[in-house]
Design a protein around this motif. Structure first.
Motif, mmCIF file in Angstrom:
data_model
loop_
_atom_site.group_PDB
_atom_site.id
_atom_site.type_symbol
_atom_site.label_atom_id
_atom_site.label_comp_id
_atom_site.label_asym_id
_atom_site.label_seq_id
_atom_site.Cartn_x
_atom_site.Cartn_y
_atom_site.Cartn_z
ATOM 1 N N PRO A 154 24.613 8.873 8.444
ATOM 2 C CA PRO A 154 24.548 8.313 7.086
ATOM 3 C C PRO A 154 23.782 6.989 7.071
ATOM 4 O O PRO A 154 23.044 6.697 6.126
ATOM 5 N N LEU A 155 23.934 6.209 8.133
ATOM 6 C CA LEU A 155 23.205 4.950 8.261
ATOM 7 C C LEU A 155 21.704 5.216 8.363
ATOM 8 O O LEU A 155 20.884 4.530 7.748
ATOM 9 N N ALA A 156 21.342 6.248 9.124
ATOM 10 C CA ALA A 156 19.928 6.620 9.269
ATOM 11 C C ALA A 156 19.334 7.080 7.941
ATOM 12 O O ALA A 156 18.171 6.800 7.645
ATOM 13 N N ASP A 157 20.135 7.781 7.128
ATOM 14 C CA ASP A 157 19.639 8.211 5.813
ATOM 15 C C ASP A 157 19.259 7.006 4.953
ATOM 16 O O ASP A 157 18.214 6.999 4.295
ATOM 17 N N LEU A 158 20.107 5.998 4.945
ATOM 18 C CA LEU A 158 19.784 4.772 4.200
ATOM 19 C C LEU A 158 18.559 4.093 4.782
ATOM 20 O O LEU A 158 17.692 3.613 4.062
ATOM 21 N N GLY A 159 18.507 4.059 6.116
ATOM 22 C CA GLY A 159 17.380 3.423 6.790
ATOM 23 C C GLY A 159 16.058 4.108 6.499
ATOM 24 O O GLY A 159 15.023 3.448 6.374
ATOM 25 N N GLY A 160 16.069 5.436 6.408
ATOM 26 C CA GLY A 160 14.828 6.165 6.118
ATOM 27 C C GLY A 160 14.236 5.761 4.784
ATOM 28 O O GLY A 160 13.021 5.565 4.652
ATOM 29 N N LEU A 161 15.101 5.607 3.781
ATOM 30 C CA LEU A 161 14.617 5.162 2.471
ATOM 31 C C LEU A 161 14.081 3.730 2.565
ATOM 32 O O LEU A 161 13.044 3.405 1.997
ATOM 33 N N GLY A 162 14.799 2.879 3.293
ATOM 34 C CA GLY A 162 14.351 1.499 3.466
ATOM 35 C C GLY A 162 13.028 1.400 4.215
ATOM 36 O O GLY A 162 12.181 0.568 3.897
ATOM 37 N N LEU A 163 12.840 2.270 5.208
ATOM 38 C CA LEU A 163 11.585 2.263 5.959
ATOM 39 C C LEU A 163 10.404 2.615 5.062
ATOM 40 O O LEU A 163 9.321 2.032 5.182
ATOM 41 N N LEU A 164 10.597 3.578 4.170
ATOM 42 C CA LEU A 164 9.511 3.945 3.258
ATOM 43 C C LEU A 164 9.111 2.771 2.362
ATOM 44 O O LEU A 164 7.929 2.523 2.139
ATOM 45 N N ILE A 165 10.103 2.040 1.867
ATOM 46 C CA ILE A 165 9.798 0.863 1.037
ATOM 47 C C ILE A 165 9.076 -0.184 1.879
ATOM 48 O O ILE A 165 8.039 -0.727 1.478
ATOM 49 N N GLY A 166 9.627 -0.468 3.059
ATOM 50 C CA GLY A 166 9.036 -1.483 3.925
ATOM 51 C C GLY A 166 7.621 -1.150 4.354
ATOM 52 O O GLY A 166 6.732 -2.006 4.354
ATOM 53 N N GLN A 167 7.389 0.104 4.717
ATOM 54 C CA GLN A 167 6.062 0.515 5.136
ATOM 55 C C GLN A 167 5.081 0.500 3.961
ATOM 56 O O GLN A 167 3.913 0.152 4.125
ATOM 57 N N GLY A 168 5.569 0.883 2.791
ATOM 58 C CA GLY A 168 4.704 0.859 1.608
ATOM 59 C C GLY A 168 4.226 -0.546 1.276
ATOM 60 O O GLY A 168 3.064 -0.763 0.942
ATOM 61 N N ILE A 169 5.130 -1.519 1.394
ATOM 62 C CA ILE A 169 4.763 -2.920 1.133
ATOM 63 C C ILE A 169 3.978 -3.496 2.303
ATOM 64 O O ILE A 169 2.968 -4.186 2.128
ATOM 65 N N GLY A 170 4.429 -3.186 3.518
ATOM 66 C CA GLY A 170 3.808 -3.758 4.711
ATOM 67 C C GLY A 170 2.347 -3.392 4.879
ATOM 68 O O GLY A 170 1.570 -4.167 5.438
ATOM 69 N N ARG A 171 1.942 -2.219 4.415
ATOM 70 C CA ARG A 171 0.540 -1.802 4.562
ATOM 71 C C ARG A 171 -0.427 -2.749 3.840
ATOM 72 O O ARG A 171 -1.597 -2.807 4.172
ATOM 73 N N TRP A 172 0.076 -3.490 2.851
ATOM 74 C CA TRP A 172 -0.813 -4.416 2.151
ATOM 75 C C TRP A 172 -1.238 -5.571 3.051
ATOM 76 O O TRP A 172 -2.207 -6.265 2.764
ATOM 77 N N GLY A 173 -0.520 -5.778 4.153
ATOM 78 C CA GLY A 173 -0.964 -6.759 5.139
ATOM 79 C C GLY A 173 -2.296 -6.361 5.742
ATOM 80 O O GLY A 173 -3.114 -7.230 6.102
ATOM 81 N N ASN A 174 -2.556 -5.049 5.856
ATOM 82 C CA ASN A 174 -3.857 -4.589 6.345
ATOM 83 C C ASN A 174 -4.974 -4.963 5.386
ATOM 84 O O ASN A 174 -6.097 -5.269 5.807
#
Length: 198
Positions: free
Chosen positions: A45-65
């Motif tokens: 269940p923790l991983a399920d929450l983390g997967g959603l958080g990773l998508l948000i983080g990666q979506g925002i983080g790519r703007w660093g490129n």
């Protein structure tokens, strides 16, 4: 390997650069597993929450490129091109950071709504995250010009990892949904609800 052959431990020196998303996800999963173990919280269940958080983080983080003018694709005349000044001239490239950012944002929205009504077992959303990210990264990595290649071959390391992770995740999804289907009543959220009802 030549960079780390003399001192393999230096591969862990992320403050010198070079941390890829795969290492970040592996580190996050390892950290979550330790937390789950010591806090007696179920991991999936923790991983399920983390997967959603990773998508948000990666979506925002790519703007660093974009800010760093890196990780772009090849030259293009397409509608979504990104112009960079090089040698006094503007050269237009595929904005692969934008493609991945939009892909991750779309994945977050789809998985968020899926998780509300259709989730059948703990870990399903995280597995879908792996499949979704791998599918998008396999395509987007093929457009980039700064890829690392596997031992001097024409195979891109990130593209190969993305394809493998997507296929493995899809295999787990098929296994858990059709071959050995799970009972939604066994999900952590449902078991917690039963305990509260008592």
């Amino acid at each position: 390997w030549k960079l780390y052959a003399a001192n393999p431990v230096s591969a862990l020196f992320i403050w010198e650069g070079g941390l890829a998303i795969y290492g970040g996800v592996i580190g996050a999963v390892a950290g979550a597993a330790l937390y789950a173990r010591f806090s007696k919280t179920p991991m999936w269940p923790l991983a399920d929450l983390g997967g959603l958080g990773l998508l948000i983080g990666q979506g925002i983080g790519r703007w660093g490129n974009f800010v760093n003018r890196e990780a772009h694709g090849g030259v293009t005349g397409g509608l979504l091109r990104m112009g960079l000044v090089e040698g006094g001239q503007v050269v237009y490239y595929h904005p692969t950071f934008l493609y991945e950012s939009v892909w991750n944002a779309l994945g977050f929205v789809l998985l968020h709504f899926f998780s509300k009504k259709h989730r059948r077992y703990d870990g399903e959303i995280f597995t879908m995250y792996i499949a979704w990210y791998g599918l998008g990264r396999a395509w987007i990595e093929g457009l980039r010009t700064d890829s690392l290649y596997l031992f001097g071959t024409g195979l891109r390391v990130s593209q190969l990892l993305a394809i493998l992770s997507c296929l493995i995740a899809v295999g787990f999804l098929i296994w858990n949904l059709y071959i050995r289907p799970k009972d939604p009543g066994g999900m952590y959220v449902n078991r917690r609800g039963e305990k509260r009802a008592l």
